[in-house]
Design a protein around this motif. Structure first.
Motif, PDB file in Angstrom:
ATOM      1  N   LEU A 109      12.546  -3.534  67.895  1.00 38.72           N
ATOM      2  CA  LEU A 109      13.930  -3.271  68.300  1.00 38.72           C
ATOM      3  C   LEU A 109      14.875  -4.312  67.733  1.00 38.72           C
ATOM      4  N   VAL A 110      14.527  -5.569  67.931  1.00 39.81           N
ATOM      5  CA  VAL A 110      15.422  -6.650  67.507  1.00 39.81           C
ATOM      6  C   VAL A 110      15.502  -6.720  65.988  1.00 39.81           C
ATOM      7  N   ASN A 111      14.399  -6.365  65.320  1.00 48.82           N
ATOM      8  CA  ASN A 111      14.388  -6.434  63.861  1.00 48.82           C
ATOM      9  C   ASN A 111      15.219  -5.328  63.228  1.00 48.82           C
ATOM     10  N   GLY A 112      15.443  -4.235  63.979  1.00 47.26           N
ATOM     11  CA  GLY A 112      16.246  -3.137  63.449  1.00 47.26           C
ATOM     12  C   GLY A 112      17.709  -3.529  63.394  1.00 47.26           C
ATOM     13  N   LYS A 113      18.526  -2.538  63.045  1.00 41.21           N
ATOM     14  CA  LYS A 113      19.956  -2.841  62.966  1.00 41.21           C
ATOM     15  C   LYS A 113      20.525  -2.834  64.372  1.00 41.21           C
ATOM     16  N   ILE A 114      20.498  -3.996  65.016  1.00 38.64           N
ATOM     17  CA  ILE A 114      20.996  -4.058  66.377  1.00 38.64           C
ATOM     18  C   ILE A 114      22.051  -5.148  66.441  1.00 38.64           C
ATOM     19  N   LYS A 115      23.122  -4.870  67.185  1.00 38.27           N
ATOM     20  CA  LYS A 115      24.181  -5.881  67.289  1.00 38.27           C
ATOM     21  C   LYS A 115      23.759  -6.950  68.284  1.00 38.27           C
ATOM     22  N   GLY A 116      24.180  -8.178  68.067  1.00 40.30           N
ATOM     23  CA  GLY A 116      23.865  -9.271  68.986  1.00 40.30           C
ATOM     24  C   GLY A 116      22.401  -9.657  68.935  1.00 40.30           C
ATOM     25  N   TRP A 183       4.333 -14.639  78.903  1.00 36.55           N
ATOM     26  CA  TRP A 183       3.756 -14.804  77.574  1.00 36.55           C
ATOM     27  C   TRP A 183       4.054 -13.711  76.563  1.00 36.55           C
ATOM     28  N   THR A 184       4.705 -12.624  77.001  1.00 40.88           N
ATOM     29  CA  THR A 184       5.134 -11.626  76.022  1.00 40.88           C
ATOM     30  C   THR A 184       6.018 -12.256  74.935  1.00 40.88           C
ATOM     31  N   PRO A 185       6.898 -13.202  75.286  1.00 34.43           N
ATOM     32  CA  PRO A 185       7.733 -13.824  74.258  1.00 34.43           C
ATOM     33  C   PRO A 185       6.951 -14.418  73.087  1.00 34.43           C
ATOM     34  N   VAL A 186       5.749 -14.942  73.345  1.00 32.49           N
ATOM     35  CA  VAL A 186       4.969 -15.517  72.238  1.00 32.49           C
ATOM     36  C   VAL A 186       4.625 -14.418  71.242  1.00 32.49           C
ATOM     37  N   MET A 187       4.153 -13.289  71.785  1.00 35.00           N
ATOM     38  CA  MET A 187       3.862 -12.135  70.927  1.00 35.00           C
ATOM     39  C   MET A 187       5.115 -11.720  70.163  1.00 35.00           C
ATOM     40  N   PHE A 188       6.202 -11.590  70.937  1.00 36.57           N
ATOM     41  CA  PHE A 188       7.479 -11.164  70.358  1.00 36.57           C
ATOM     42  C   PHE A 188       7.875 -12.062  69.187  1.00 36.57           C
ATOM     43  N   LEU A 189       7.766 -13.361  69.421  1.00 39.57           N
ATOM     44  CA  LEU A 189       8.201 -14.328  68.408  1.00 39.57           C
ATOM     45  C   LEU A 189       7.361 -14.215  67.133  1.00 39.57           C
ATOM     46  N   ILE A 190       6.036 -14.237  67.299  1.00 37.60           N
ATOM     47  CA  ILE A 190       5.163 -14.207  66.115  1.00 37.60           C
ATOM     48  C   ILE A 190       5.342 -12.880  65.359  1.00 37.60           C
ATOM     49  N   LEU A 191       5.433 -11.773  66.113  1.00 39.58           N
ATOM     50  CA  LEU A 191       5.562 -10.477  65.454  1.00 39.58           C
ATOM     51  C   LEU A 191       6.926 -10.312  64.788  1.00 39.58           C
ATOM     52  N   LEU A 192       7.960 -10.866  65.429  1.00 39.70           N
ATOM     53  CA  LEU A 192       9.295 -10.770  64.832  1.00 39.70           C
ATOM     54  C   LEU A 192       9.337 -11.526  63.503  1.00 39.70           C
ATOM     55  N   VAL A 193       8.771 -12.721  63.511  1.00 47.23           N
ATOM     56  CA  VAL A 193       8.737 -13.506  62.274  1.00 47.23           C
ATOM     57  C   VAL A 193       7.957 -12.721  61.206  1.00 47.23           C
ATOM     58  N   GLU A 201      12.393  -3.948  50.550  1.00 48.40           N
ATOM     59  CA  GLU A 201      12.173  -2.932  49.502  1.00 48.40           C
ATOM     60  C   GLU A 201      11.026  -1.992  49.855  1.00 48.40           C
ATOM     61  N   TYR A 202       9.996  -2.510  50.518  1.00 45.65           N
ATOM     62  CA  TYR A 202       8.862  -1.641  50.856  1.00 45.65           C
ATOM     63  C   TYR A 202       9.304  -0.516  51.778  1.00 45.65           C
ATOM     64  N   VAL A 203      10.104  -0.907  52.760  1.00 43.54           N
ATOM     65  CA  VAL A 203      10.570   0.085  53.719  1.00 43.54           C
ATOM     66  C   VAL A 203      11.526   1.057  53.025  1.00 43.54           C
ATOM     67  N   GLU A 204      12.363   0.502  52.154  1.00 39.57           N
ATOM     68  CA  GLU A 204      13.304   1.374  51.436  1.00 39.57           C
ATOM     69  C   GLU A 204      12.568   2.339  50.529  1.00 39.57           C
ATOM     70  N   ALA A 205      11.586   1.806  49.793  1.00 38.02           N
ATOM     71  CA  ALA A 205      10.820   2.663  48.885  1.00 38.02           C
ATOM     72  C   ALA A 205      10.130   3.760  49.684  1.00 38.02           C
ATOM     73  N   ALA A 206       9.576   3.396  50.837  1.00 40.81           N
ATOM     74  CA  ALA A 206       8.861   4.384  51.643  1.00 40.81           C
ATOM     75  C   ALA A 206       9.824   5.404  52.223  1.00 40.81           C
ATOM     76  N   SER A 207      11.040   4.958  52.567  1.00 44.14           N
ATOM     77  CA  SER A 207      11.971   5.922  53.155  1.00 44.14           C
ATOM     78  C   SER A 207      12.451   6.907  52.085  1.00 44.14           C
ATOM     79  N   ILE A 208      12.515   6.448  50.835  1.00 42.90           N
ATOM     80  CA  ILE A 208      12.832   7.390  49.749  1.00 42.90           C
ATOM     81  C   ILE A 208      11.632   8.305  49.499  1.00 42.90           C
ATOM     82  N   ASP A 209      10.438   7.738  49.618  1.00 41.52           N
ATOM     83  CA  ASP A 209       9.215   8.522  49.429  1.00 41.52           C
ATOM     84  C   ASP A 209       9.032   9.578  50.515  1.00 41.52           C
ATOM     85  N   GLY A 210       9.830   9.489  51.579  1.00 41.17           N
ATOM     86  CA  GLY A 210       9.788  10.548  52.578  1.00 41.17           C
ATOM     87  C   GLY A 210       9.188  10.144  53.908  1.00 41.17           C
TER      88      GLY A 210
END
Lengths: 310, 366
Positions: A109-116, A183-193, A201-210
């Protein structure tokens, strides 16, 4: 000098510098190694020795007498061990899974286009920054039977109050909830990083790929996140096996032995009842499944990574 | 195949206008190149066509369809990224097949197409490898393969050759050209390399600061640049610019500065009359400055004197940097020319290839 001589001289020089570099390197490592030996390996060996001993205190000193497998045979017959072990395992398996899923969800969620973004990052990380003791006290207040806001709320909406900390069926779940909150924040932090390290580009290429939504996550994001997932789960699993602080504060292991974890059991046996040798054996029983668990997990992860990356 | 039309397309990032009311029409089966320096808006334009960047204003059509509200996957385009963006965890085969799988193409058809594409691009023996085990050129081919396997209406290339070494770049350029000959897919190609633009494009669109400067076939852009920017950008070494005054004597026009006085050919004088007596910029390409021996011409009205400051022998040609009337110039001479640094030499200006630009608007006058 022939070409051959030059090459040889070069090799000699490399060997010489290589050697001295190695020595310097070792010299720099030495303090760490000595401290590790003194503070980790030696106590660990001592624990092993203790678990095969009978301890007496005569004339103010501490004497070890070889006791063979006495502590171990007593331990494996002790129902309290299996109770503590199953409690710990429940906390590890469910705790880490739930924390991983929520942490991953929040990170996505946070990694997506989210304000704040910055605000949410800090908000989600806050629980991690609190001392476990404080979290324990908070848990105790939040889940108190008679005076807690949660039960008050249940009461107001016409539901029966729940004995969060005093009912044998629920207390372990309450510990799980509190542990997850912290302890969820630890997971959140490592996964967000990890997510932020994936080139867009990988995500963009895949979104063009369908690829859309789930496909994008399943085929692109998750495989590229594998390393972060591995670190996060490993890190949390090792920590979760050792859970003790919030249990001590919230339930003291009760009701009965309903929330006693392995670490708490070892602590009580070794340092409250002061049966040091028995305590040593308990803590070693915790160590072996952790090691085994991590070994299996790493092997599976390695196979997965070998199948997905070159 | 389809044509692509951009109508008054604007893109703003906050207060910065990256692309400013861009009109661009790409005909069906055409190969066009967007070229310009870094930050000119060419990549942003391409990404808007791909749907990776939202359009602030304007409309984009692929075929007859307005697409700005259509997600990338439904635009029927394929894009090759600057750093290839090959999925690192998939084999070459899976990389090429990915787009087809996402579109639920039957497995047999996928297999057929992947092998066809791999054959076409000469990577058939690499299908099982991971991108990590490929060379730069091979990665490039896989990226192209991934694009063409889907048979899209439009190809989008974002500086695809910029991370290859010079030699490989020339090879891949020729391959892309041949590929377009064969597939005839409408292509928009972004590059900052003017030589790439010249060789690849049916038409070249030169951009600067988000604004299209000129859009025409490469030779026309080279021979008749409409602005000083285009004149300076296309061609290497760049066109020489001299600040001059346009003077008239007995019905003849001259460009004059402190170092030279050169006669303007008769056929150019018409357009220049309004500028008589004014300061303008006189432009001449390095290959249009020659030694009298090369030019077989000693006409003093077309000759200037310059002092050589540096020489760069390139094997097949000799570039000299020289100075005349306080202005630096570059001339492209035959390698046999004997000049020394510090020497004064005479250079004949081929005035039929001259350009005059308005000093203030920087637009070409002739």
């Amino acid at each position: 000098m022939s070409v051959h001589d030059v090459a040889n001289a070069k090799k000699r020089k490399q060997r010489a510098t290589g050697f001295s570099e190695q020595r310097t390197g070792r010299a720099f490592l030495a303090p760490t190694v000595i401290i590790l030996l003194a503070l980790t390996i030696l106590p660990f060996l001592l624990t092993i020795i203790l678990s095969f001993s009978r301890v007496t205190f005569e004339g103010g000193g501490i004497q070890l007498h070889f006791a063979g497998l006495a502590n171990w045979s007593r331990l494996f017959a002790d129902e309290r061990l299996w109770n503590a072990f199953s409690n710990t395992l429940i906390l590890v398996v469910f705790g880490v899974s739930v924390q991983f899923l929520i942490g991953l969800g929040l990170a996505l969620l946070v990694n997506g286009k989210i304000k704040g973004q910055g605000f949410f990052k800090v908000l989600f990380l806050l629980p991690m920054l609190l001392a476990p003791i404080s979290v324990g006290y908070m848990g105790r207040m939040m889940f108190d039977y008679g005076r807690s806001p949660i039960n008050d709320f249940l009461n107001r909406v016409g539901l029966e109050p729940i004995g969060w900390l005093i009912s044998g069926d629920v207390a372990l779940l309450t510990i799980l909830l509190t542990d997850t909150w912290q302890w969820t924040p630890v997971m959140f932090l490592i996964l967000l990083v990890g997510l932020q390290a994936i080139p867009k580009e990988y995500v963009e290429a895949a979104s063009i790929d369908g690829a859309t939504g789930w496909q994008l996550f399943r085929h692109i994001t998750l495989p590229l996140l594998a390393s972060a997932v591995l670190v996060a789960i490993l890190f949390r699993t090792v920590e979760a096996f050792k859970v003790v602080d919030i249990i001590v504060i919230m339930t003291g292991g009760g009701p009965g032995l309903g929330t006693e974890s392995m670490t708490l059991f070892a602590y009580i046996a070794g340092l409250r009842i002061f049966d040091i040798a028995y305590g040593a054996a308990i803590s070693l029983t915790l160590f072996i499944p952790v090691l085994l668990g991590i070994g299996v997990f790493l092997a599976v992860a390695r196979r997965y990574r070998a199948s997905t990356s070159g | 195949m389809a044509k692509v039309v951009l109508h008054e397309v604007t893109k703003k990032f906050g207060d910065v206008t990256a692309v400013d009311r861009l009109d661009l029409k790409v005909e069906d089966e055409e190969f066009i190149v967007l070229v310009g320096p870094s930050g000119c808006g060419k990549t942003t334009t391409l990404r808007m066509v791909a749907g990776l960047e939202e359009v602030t204003q304007g409309e984009i059509y692929i075929g007859e369809r307005p697409v700005i509200d259509i997600p990338p996957k439904d635009r029927d385009i394929a894009m090759v990224f600057q750093n290839y963006a090959l999925y690192p965890h998939m084999s070459v085969y899976d990389n090429i097949a990915f787009g087809l799988r996402m579109r639920k193409v039957p497995n047999r058809e996928i297999d057929k197409r992947v092998r066809q594409v791999a054959e076409l691009l000469g990577i058939a023996d690499k299908l099982k490898r991971k991108p990590k085990a490929l060379s730069g050129g091979e990665c490039q081919r896989v990226a192209v393969g991934r694009a063409i396997a889907r048979h899209p209406e439009v190809f989008l290339f974002d500086e695809p050759l910029s991370s290859l070494d010079a030699k490989l770049r020339v090879v891949m350029r020729a391959e892309l050209q041949a590929l377009h000959q064969e597939l005839k897919t409408t292509t928009i190609y972004v590059t900052h390399d003017q030589a790439e633009a010249m060789t690849l494009g049916n038409r070249v669109a030169v951009m600067r600061d988000g604004v299209m400067q000129q859009y025409d076939n490469p030779q026309t852009v080279y021979n008749n640049p409409v602005t000083m920017f285009v004149a300076g950008f296309m061609g290497s070494p760049a066109m020489n610019f001299f600040p001059v005054r346009l003077t008239g004597e007995e019905g003849r026009l001259y460009v004059v500065n402190s170092g030279f006085k050169l006669k303007v050919p008769q056929d150019k004088t018409g357009k220049l009359e309004g500028y008589l007596g004014r300061e303008v910029v006189f432009g001449l390409r390095p290959e249009n400055l020659k030694t009298p021996e090369m030019a077989h011409d000693h006409n003093p009205e077309a000759t200037l004197e310059a002092r050589v400051r540096a020489r760069a022998p390139l094997g097949d040609e000799l570039l000299i940097h020289a100075e005349t009337g306080g202005v630096e110039l570059v001339a492209r001479l035959t390698p046999q020319t004997e000049v020394a640094i510090g020497q004064r030499i005479a250079l004949v200006a081929e005035m039929e290839f001259m350009h005059i630009f308005d000093k203030d608007t920087e637009e070409a006058v002739c």
